[in-house]
Design an enzyme around this catalytic site. Structure first.
Site, PDB file in Angstrom:
ATOM      1  N   ASP A  68       0.870  -1.167   0.000  1.00  0.00           N
ATOM      2  CA  ASP A  68       0.000   0.000   0.000  1.00  0.00           C
ATOM      3  C   ASP A  68       0.907   1.217   0.000  1.00  0.00           C
ATOM      4  O   ASP A  68       1.940   1.242   0.684  1.00  0.00           O
ATOM      5  CB  ASP A  68      -0.938   0.021   1.200  1.00  0.00           C
ATOM      6  CG  ASP A  68      -2.136   0.940   0.965  1.00  0.00           C
ATOM      7  OD1 ASP A  68      -2.446   1.218  -0.214  1.00  0.00           O
ATOM      8  OD2 ASP A  68      -2.770   1.373   1.940  1.00  0.00           O
ATOM      9  N   GLY A 167      -0.148   7.703 -11.504  1.00  0.00           N
ATOM     10  CA  GLY A 167      -0.535   8.322 -10.233  1.00  0.00           C
ATOM     11  C   GLY A 167      -0.149   9.787 -10.160  1.00  0.00           C
ATOM     12  O   GLY A 167      -0.410  10.575 -11.071  1.00  0.00           O
ATOM     13  N   TYR A 168       0.515  10.155  -9.073  1.00  0.00           N
ATOM     14  CA  TYR A 168       0.913  11.543  -8.841  1.00  0.00           C
ATOM     15  C   TYR A 168       2.304  11.864  -9.413  1.00  0.00           C
ATOM     16  O   TYR A 168       2.835  12.937  -9.144  1.00  0.00           O
ATOM     17  CB  TYR A 168       0.917  11.831  -7.336  1.00  0.00           C
ATOM     18  CG  TYR A 168      -0.433  11.742  -6.674  1.00  0.00           C
ATOM     19  CD1 TYR A 168      -1.271  12.860  -6.577  1.00  0.00           C
ATOM     20  CD2 TYR A 168      -0.889  10.546  -6.126  1.00  0.00           C
ATOM     21  CE1 TYR A 168      -2.503  12.778  -5.947  1.00  0.00           C
ATOM     22  CE2 TYR A 168      -2.122  10.458  -5.491  1.00  0.00           C
ATOM     23  CZ  TYR A 168      -2.925  11.574  -5.416  1.00  0.00           C
ATOM     24  OH  TYR A 168      -4.154  11.500  -4.792  1.00  0.00           O
ATOM     25  N   ASP A 169       2.872  10.958 -10.190  1.00  0.00           N
ATOM     26  CA  ASP A 169       4.241  11.139 -10.691  1.00  0.00           C
ATOM     27  C   ASP A 169       4.483  12.483 -11.395  1.00  0.00           C
ATOM     28  O   ASP A 169       5.556  13.077 -11.235  1.00  0.00           O
ATOM     29  CB  ASP A 169       4.625   9.997 -11.636  1.00  0.00           C
ATOM     30  CG  ASP A 169       4.909   8.705 -10.879  1.00  0.00           C
ATOM     31  OD1 ASP A 169       4.850   8.716  -9.636  1.00  0.00           O
ATOM     32  OD2 ASP A 169       5.173   7.684 -11.541  1.00  0.00           O
TER      33      ASP A 169
END
Length: 208
Positions: A68, A167-169
């Site tokens: 996670d 994602g938030y990359d």
């Protein structure tokens, strides 16, 4: 060695397989015929990772690990944290935007606004469950549980940059670099990311 990674996320699978190399065959949930949406009801990354791994171990009786990951932003009190993947859907009546990276980034940038405190970190926790070969009846009740953590510090930039990663990359710039994860490319990211650091610890343990 074969081991199950409790995910069907192809981005995560590619990262993990690249880091672990050919000596360890990593199977996905799809590979073992698991199409269940495994619940994540824990209050911490550690609890969620263990919950997913435990589900696979209990139902398929095979060595497995689960992860996670959360993005923790200082100015937002550590949010989005365990809700990182579904951050946008939490304030929306539209459940279809759950796990929508663009929507998640939009909400995060909006909430940060012009705040000059952009400090943040990605944190990954991996839970590994392995059967212990000590029970004469061959049951799976006796097991070893281990957890591994990886953290990378950085900051949230003010607009998206880069086309790789997920994602938030595109809005996370790790310390020591002038590019975001989405600009650095997978080869570099797989050496320095939070997941890479957690998986390196997992790999070292497995290869012993």
């Amino acid at each position: 060695m074969k081991i199950v990674f409790a995910t069907n996320n192809q981005h995560k699978l590619s990262e993990i397989r690249s880091i672990l190399g050919e000596s360890i065959e990593v199977l996905s949930l799809k590979d073992i015929g698991c199409d269940v949406d495994i619940p994540e009801t824990g209050k911490t990354l550690e609890a969620n990772a263990l919950q997913k791994a435990q589900y696979v171990y209990d139902h398929y009786h095979i060595d497995c690990f689960a992860d996670d990951t959360g993005l923790e932003v200082d100015a937002l009190g550590g949010a989005p944290g365990i809700y990182s993947a579904r951050y946008a859907s939490m304030e929306s009546d539209n459940p279809s935007i759950s796990h929508d990276s663009e929507a998640n980034m939009t909400r995060l940038l909006k909430e940060l606004g012009n705040n000059n405190n952009r400090r943040a970190r990605f944190r990954t926790v991996i839970a590994l469950i392995q059967k212990k070969n000590v029970c004469p009846c061959g049951c799976t009740a006796i097991k070893d549980i281990h957890q591994f953590e990886g953290i990378v510090e950085g900051e949230i930039i003010r607009e998206r940059r880069g086309g790789e990663g997920f994602g938030y990359d595109p809005i996370f710039q790790p310390d020591g670099y002038d590019k975001t994860f989405a600009e650095l490319g997978m080869d570099i990211k797989n050496h320095i990311s939070h997941r890479a650091r957690a998986v390196a610890k997992l790999a070292e343990f497995l290869k012993k």
